[in-house]
Design a protein around this motif. Sequence first.
Motif, PDB file in Angstrom:
ATOM      1  N   ARG A  41      58.996  32.237  26.681  1.00 12.47           N
ATOM      2  CA  ARG A  41      58.611  33.496  27.308  1.00 12.47           C
ATOM      3  C   ARG A  41      59.603  33.676  28.445  1.00 12.47           C
ATOM      4  O   ARG A  41      59.655  32.853  29.372  1.00 12.47           O
ATOM      5  CB  ARG A  41      57.186  33.355  27.845  1.00 12.47           C
ATOM      6  CG  ARG A  41      56.566  34.605  28.368  1.00 12.47           C
ATOM      7  CD  ARG A  41      55.127  34.273  28.725  1.00 12.47           C
ATOM      8  NE  ARG A  41      54.442  35.348  29.364  1.00 12.47           N
ATOM      9  CZ  ARG A  41      53.763  36.281  28.720  1.00 12.47           C
ATOM     10  NH1 ARG A  41      53.686  36.278  27.408  1.00 12.47           N
ATOM     11  NH2 ARG A  41      53.138  37.224  29.383  1.00 12.47           N
ATOM     12  N   HIS A  69      57.122  40.955  21.662  1.00 13.51           N
ATOM     13  CA  HIS A  69      56.111  39.925  21.961  1.00 13.51           C
ATOM     14  C   HIS A  69      55.404  39.587  20.641  1.00 13.51           C
ATOM     15  O   HIS A  69      54.248  39.947  20.424  1.00 13.51           O
ATOM     16  CB  HIS A  69      55.121  40.447  23.004  1.00 13.51           C
ATOM     17  CG  HIS A  69      54.270  39.381  23.618  1.00 13.51           C
ATOM     18  ND1 HIS A  69      53.944  38.207  22.975  1.00 13.51           N
ATOM     19  CD2 HIS A  69      53.685  39.312  24.840  1.00 13.51           C
ATOM     20  CE1 HIS A  69      53.183  37.475  23.768  1.00 13.51           C
ATOM     21  NE2 HIS A  69      53.008  38.118  24.909  1.00 13.51           N
ATOM     22  N   ARG A 102      56.069  45.667  25.316  1.00 10.64           N
ATOM     23  CA  ARG A 102      56.684  44.883  24.226  1.00 10.64           C
ATOM     24  C   ARG A 102      55.687  44.523  23.132  1.00 10.64           C
ATOM     25  O   ARG A 102      56.063  44.353  21.979  1.00 10.64           O
ATOM     26  CB  ARG A 102      57.324  43.617  24.808  1.00 10.64           C
ATOM     27  CG  ARG A 102      56.342  42.754  25.604  1.00 10.64           C
ATOM     28  CD  ARG A 102      57.085  41.708  26.386  1.00 10.64           C
ATOM     29  NE  ARG A 102      56.150  40.867  27.143  1.00 10.64           N
ATOM     30  CZ  ARG A 102      56.544  39.865  27.908  1.00 10.64           C
ATOM     31  NH1 ARG A 102      57.828  39.607  28.049  1.00 10.64           N
ATOM     32  NH2 ARG A 102      55.655  39.141  28.557  1.00 10.64           N
ATOM     33  N   ARG A 164      49.095  48.710  29.781  1.00 13.00           N
ATOM     34  CA  ARG A 164      49.323  49.118  31.178  1.00 13.00           C
ATOM     35  C   ARG A 164      50.763  49.616  31.323  1.00 13.00           C
ATOM     36  O   ARG A 164      51.637  49.260  30.509  1.00 13.00           O
ATOM     37  CB  ARG A 164      49.071  47.936  32.118  1.00 13.00           C
ATOM     38  CG  ARG A 164      50.213  46.974  32.181  1.00 13.00           C
ATOM     39  CD  ARG A 164      49.922  45.730  32.981  1.00 13.00           C
ATOM     40  NE  ARG A 164      50.896  44.725  32.549  1.00 13.00           N
ATOM     41  CZ  ARG A 164      52.041  44.467  33.163  1.00 13.00           C
ATOM     42  NH1 ARG A 164      52.362  45.102  34.267  1.00 13.00           N
ATOM     43  NH2 ARG A 164      52.883  43.563  32.687  1.00 13.00           N
ATOM     44  N   GLN A 166      54.156  49.123  32.780  1.00 17.06           N
ATOM     45  CA  GLN A 166      54.777  47.835  33.135  1.00 17.06           C
ATOM     46  C   GLN A 166      55.578  47.964  34.432  1.00 17.06           C
ATOM     47  O   GLN A 166      56.811  48.111  34.419  1.00 17.06           O
ATOM     48  CB  GLN A 166      55.685  47.386  31.985  1.00 17.06           C
ATOM     49  CG  GLN A 166      55.019  47.426  30.619  1.00 17.06           C
ATOM     50  CD  GLN A 166      54.294  46.138  30.299  1.00 17.06           C
ATOM     51  OE1 GLN A 166      54.895  45.070  30.306  1.00 17.06           O
ATOM     52  NE2 GLN A 166      53.002  46.226  30.028  1.00 17.06           N
ATOM     53  N   PRO A 202      46.411  44.266  25.458  1.00 15.85           N
ATOM     54  CA  PRO A 202      47.003  42.918  25.517  1.00 15.85           C
ATOM     55  C   PRO A 202      46.813  42.238  26.879  1.00 15.85           C
ATOM     56  O   PRO A 202      47.226  41.087  27.034  1.00 15.85           O
ATOM     57  CB  PRO A 202      48.480  43.175  25.219  1.00 15.85           C
ATOM     58  CG  PRO A 202      48.722  44.564  25.694  1.00 15.85           C
ATOM     59  CD  PRO A 202      47.438  45.323  25.479  1.00 15.85           C
ATOM     60  N   LEU A 203      46.227  42.923  27.833  1.00 16.61           N
ATOM     61  CA  LEU A 203      45.930  42.407  29.180  1.00 16.61           C
ATOM     62  C   LEU A 203      47.213  42.061  29.953  1.00 16.61           C
ATOM     63  O   LEU A 203      48.196  41.689  29.330  1.00 16.61           O
ATOM     64  CB  LEU A 203      45.008  41.180  29.106  1.00 16.61           C
ATOM     65  CG  LEU A 203      43.659  41.419  28.411  1.00 16.61           C
ATOM     66  CD1 LEU A 203      42.851  40.115  28.379  1.00 16.61           C
ATOM     67  CD2 LEU A 203      42.868  42.539  29.070  1.00 16.61           C
TER      68      LEU A 203
HETATM   69  N1  ASP Z   1      50.382  40.369  28.371  1.00 17.80           N
HETATM   70  C1  ASP Z   1      51.243  41.327  27.709  1.00 17.80           C
HETATM   71  C2  ASP Z   1      52.697  40.930  27.818  1.00 17.80           C
HETATM   72  O1  ASP Z   1      52.984  39.814  28.171  1.00 17.80           O
HETATM   73  C3  ASP Z   1      51.001  42.723  28.154  1.00 17.80           C
HETATM   74  C4  ASP Z   1      51.320  43.042  29.591  1.00 17.80           C
HETATM   75  O2  ASP Z   1      51.810  42.225  30.352  1.00 17.80           O
HETATM   76  O3  ASP Z   1      51.062  44.194  29.946  1.00 17.80           O
HETATM   77  O4  ASP Z   1      53.536  41.740  27.501  1.00 17.80           O
END
Ligand code: ASP
Length: 221
Positions: A41, A69, A102, A164, A166, A202-203
């Motif tokens: 990541r 992702h 993503r 959300r 970003q 996806p939080l």
């Molecule tokens: N958790 C997700 C990501 O890593 C979505 C986000 O961050 O908004 O992309």
Amino acid sequence: MQRLGGRVLTITPATSSTQKGESLADTIRTLGCYSDAIVLRHPEASSAATAAKYSPVPIINGGNGSVEHPTQAFLDLFTIREELGTVNGLRITFIGDLKYGRTVHSLLQLLEHYTVTIALVAAPGLELPSDLREQLIRRGQLAAEATALDDSLVSMSDVLYVTRVQKERFADPEEYARVKDGVRLDNKSLLKAKNTAVVMHPLPRREEVDEVVRAPASQCF
Ligand code: ASP
């Protein structure tokens, strides 16, 4: 991985040799000597391709910049099947930051393999990258596009997939402030949804899904 009986080595960029200027290729070569697979990541868009090029073991992409992702996308596909029994025949509406989201990009790639129709709802400036949009058109899957969520878009959807905005991708804070409240899902708009519709995210959740919109108590979120 822990639940499956595997062991995990993690590296913390703040205390690893990356602080001393080690290249990603060398970090990956080194970690590959101690593991059977590497889950990466990384904030750089090019990181997954670089890692795959130099790794002696398989690379699993858990997020590269704002591009892809895939691990989240597989989980999302699994969730749709678990909740609705199938993916085929569904109308899936993507709402929010489609430019930098993503998880949206990766899930759209997976949906190529299914008979679905797709609606895109993004405030001006947060639209899906043009190459992905053109793929949807070529696949005959793009059914609707809008800059705001209206009742008819909600009522036709089987899946409302919200992301959300970003914040970390915006160089200009004023630009973020201009678009951040563009699209919002709340219980009032959900009154128009099918009984079977699911809301996915996806939080982490911010303002784009009202705090009162919750999963049933039997689920962990
Ligand atoms: N958790 C997700 C990501 O890593 C979505 C986000 O961050 O908004 O992309």
